[in-house]
Design a protein around this motif. Structure first.
Motif, PDB file in Angstrom:
ATOM      1  N   LYS A 118      39.965  50.771  42.495  1.00 51.97           N
ATOM      2  CA  LYS A 118      40.443  50.493  43.845  1.00 51.97           C
ATOM      3  C   LYS A 118      40.247  49.015  44.101  1.00 51.97           C
ATOM      4  O   LYS A 118      39.435  48.361  43.436  1.00 51.97           O
ATOM      5  N   MET A 119      41.009  48.480  45.051  1.00 51.52           N
ATOM      6  CA  MET A 119      40.891  47.060  45.356  1.00 51.52           C
ATOM      7  C   MET A 119      41.270  46.812  46.804  1.00 51.52           C
ATOM      8  O   MET A 119      41.968  47.608  47.427  1.00 51.52           O
ATOM      9  N   SER A 120      40.772  45.689  47.305  1.00 47.33           N
ATOM     10  CA  SER A 120      41.116  45.262  48.668  1.00 47.33           C
ATOM     11  C   SER A 120      41.079  43.739  48.721  1.00 47.33           C
ATOM     12  O   SER A 120      40.355  43.092  47.973  1.00 47.33           O
ATOM     13  N   LEU A 121      41.904  43.205  49.623  1.00 49.00           N
ATOM     14  CA  LEU A 121      41.962  41.754  49.803  1.00 49.00           C
ATOM     15  C   LEU A 121      40.860  41.300  50.741  1.00 49.00           C
ATOM     16  O   LEU A 121      40.432  42.044  51.619  1.00 49.00           O
ATOM     17  N   ASP A 122      40.418  40.054  50.552  1.00 47.34           N
ATOM     18  CA  ASP A 122      39.385  39.455  51.383  1.00 47.34           C
ATOM     19  C   ASP A 122      39.720  37.972  51.554  1.00 47.34           C
ATOM     20  O   ASP A 122      40.560  37.434  50.827  1.00 47.34           O
ATOM     21  N   ASP A 123      39.071  37.326  52.484  1.00 42.25           N
ATOM     22  CA  ASP A 123      39.218  35.881  52.707  1.00 42.25           C
ATOM     23  C   ASP A 123      40.685  35.483  52.895  1.00 42.25           C
ATOM     24  O   ASP A 123      41.182  34.561  52.248  1.00 42.25           O
ATOM     25  N   GLY A 124      41.375  36.226  53.770  1.00 38.97           N
ATOM     26  CA  GLY A 124      42.769  35.901  54.062  1.00 38.97           C
ATOM     27  C   GLY A 124      43.710  36.099  52.885  1.00 38.97           C
ATOM     28  O   GLY A 124      44.754  35.477  52.815  1.00 38.97           O
ATOM     29  N   GLY A 125      43.337  36.971  51.945  1.00 40.58           N
ATOM     30  CA  GLY A 125      44.181  37.233  50.782  1.00 40.58           C
ATOM     31  C   GLY A 125      43.917  36.318  49.604  1.00 40.58           C
ATOM     32  O   GLY A 125      44.601  36.401  48.585  1.00 40.58           O
ATOM     33  N   ARG A 126      42.907  35.463  49.711  1.00 37.99           N
ATOM     34  CA  ARG A 126      42.593  34.546  48.614  1.00 37.99           C
ATOM     35  C   ARG A 126      41.612  35.151  47.615  1.00 37.99           C
ATOM     36  O   ARG A 126      41.419  34.620  46.530  1.00 37.99           O
ATOM     37  N   LYS A 127      40.978  36.255  47.981  1.00 42.92           N
ATOM     38  CA  LYS A 127      40.051  36.942  47.075  1.00 42.92           C
ATOM     39  C   LYS A 127      40.447  38.410  46.998  1.00 42.92           C
ATOM     40  O   LYS A 127      40.959  38.978  47.961  1.00 42.92           O
ATOM     41  N   LEU A 128      40.194  39.003  45.848  1.00 46.89           N
ATOM     42  CA  LEU A 128      40.514  40.398  45.616  1.00 46.89           C
ATOM     43  C   LEU A 128      39.249  41.105  45.140  1.00 46.89           C
ATOM     44  O   LEU A 128      38.682  40.742  44.114  1.00 46.89           O
ATOM     45  N   SER A 142      31.802  46.127  40.543  1.00 43.54           N
ATOM     46  CA  SER A 142      32.771  45.382  41.343  1.00 43.54           C
ATOM     47  C   SER A 142      32.856  43.941  40.861  1.00 43.54           C
ATOM     48  O   SER A 142      31.863  43.380  40.400  1.00 43.54           O
ATOM     49  N   GLN A 143      34.042  43.372  40.978  1.00 46.38           N
ATOM     50  CA  GLN A 143      34.256  41.958  40.718  1.00 46.38           C
ATOM     51  C   GLN A 143      35.078  41.399  41.867  1.00 46.38           C
ATOM     52  O   GLN A 143      35.857  42.119  42.500  1.00 46.38           O
ATOM     53  N   VAL A 144      34.921  40.106  42.117  1.00 47.23           N
ATOM     54  CA  VAL A 144      35.744  39.415  43.094  1.00 47.23           C
ATOM     55  C   VAL A 144      36.613  38.431  42.316  1.00 47.23           C
ATOM     56  O   VAL A 144      36.108  37.539  41.644  1.00 47.23           O
ATOM     57  N   TRP A 145      37.919  38.663  42.373  1.00 49.81           N
ATOM     58  CA  TRP A 145      38.877  37.807  41.681  1.00 49.81           C
ATOM     59  C   TRP A 145      39.411  36.773  42.652  1.00 49.81           C
ATOM     60  O   TRP A 145      39.495  37.016  43.850  1.00 49.81           O
ATOM     61  N   GLN A 146      39.792  35.609  42.142  1.00 47.33           N
ATOM     62  CA  GLN A 146      40.297  34.511  42.964  1.00 47.33           C
ATOM     63  C   GLN A 146      41.788  34.314  42.746  1.00 47.33           C
ATOM     64  O   GLN A 146      42.235  34.219  41.587  1.00 47.33           O
ATOM     65  N   ARG A 147      42.548  34.261  43.857  1.00 45.74           N
ATOM     66  CA  ARG A 147      43.994  34.055  43.765  1.00 45.74           C
ATOM     67  C   ARG A 147      44.289  32.661  43.218  1.00 45.74           C
ATOM     68  O   ARG A 147      43.662  31.690  43.618  1.00 45.74           O
ATOM     69  N   GLN A 148      45.244  32.570  42.322  1.00 50.00           N
ATOM     70  CA  GLN A 148      45.692  31.302  41.760  1.00 50.00           C
ATOM     71  C   GLN A 148      47.035  30.956  42.375  1.00 50.00           C
ATOM     72  O   GLN A 148      47.891  31.827  42.525  1.00 50.00           O
ATOM     73  N   GLU A 149      47.221  29.696  42.720  1.00 54.59           N
ATOM     74  CA  GLU A 149      48.486  29.286  43.341  1.00 54.59           C
ATOM     75  C   GLU A 149      49.491  28.865  42.308  1.00 54.59           C
ATOM     76  O   GLU A 149      49.175  28.475  41.229  1.00 54.59           O
TER      77      GLU A 149
END
Length: 149
Positions: A118-128, A142-149
């Motif tokens: 399962k997953m959810s967005l955090d920090d305005g969609g910049r973290k998963l 659990s891991q927190v992934w970082q969105r790449q632009e």
């Protein structure tokens, strides 16, 4: 009238990409840097796509591996056994459920095991926030992934 049209067109050119990016932050679709929950190190880039309402994630690039360059999934079973980790689908079948995506599975290429995910967005969609678990979600990692632009 032409000046008004030109001004509106210019505004649309500037606002269009901004609006598209803002909309993107409400979905996990995109490219993510995975961060190891034990070491805090970046491990891979994963591209998440959506098809027919289901999310799928594929490893685009291995950043750091304990198995050296070009790691393969030694511990995997079946069609993934000894296949390159880069290009491998490691996440599949998740669908939106309120503010989360769940009902899918995630593969840990290091140990070859497949977990519920399962997953959810955090920090305005910049973290998963990504959670893999057995049985129910209290028993897992659990891991927190970082969105790449």
């Amino acid at each position: 009238m032409k000046a008004l049209f030109r001004a509106a067109f210019a505004l649309a050119l500037v606002a269009g990409p901004v609006a598209a990016f803002a909309a993107e932050l409400t979905s996990p679709v995109g490219t993510w840097k995975t961060i190891d929950d034990k070491t805090g190190e970046a491990k891979a880039l994963v591209q998440i796509t959506e098809t027919s309402g289901k999310l799928e994630g594929k490893i685009l690039k291995v950043i750091k591996s304990d198995d050296g360059p070009n790691p393969v999934c030694k511990a995997c079973d079946g069609e993934r056994k000894d296949k390159p980790v880069e290009g491998m689908t490691i996440l599949w079948g998740l669908s939106k459920d309120g503010d989360e995506w769940n009902g899918g599975q995630i593969l840990d290429p290091k140990n070859g095991k497949i977990y519920k995910a399962k997953m959810s967005l955090d920090d305005g969609g910049r973290k998963l926030n990504v959670r893999g678990y057995i049985g129910f979600s209290l028993m897992g990692r659990s891991q927190v992934w970082q969105r790449q632009e």
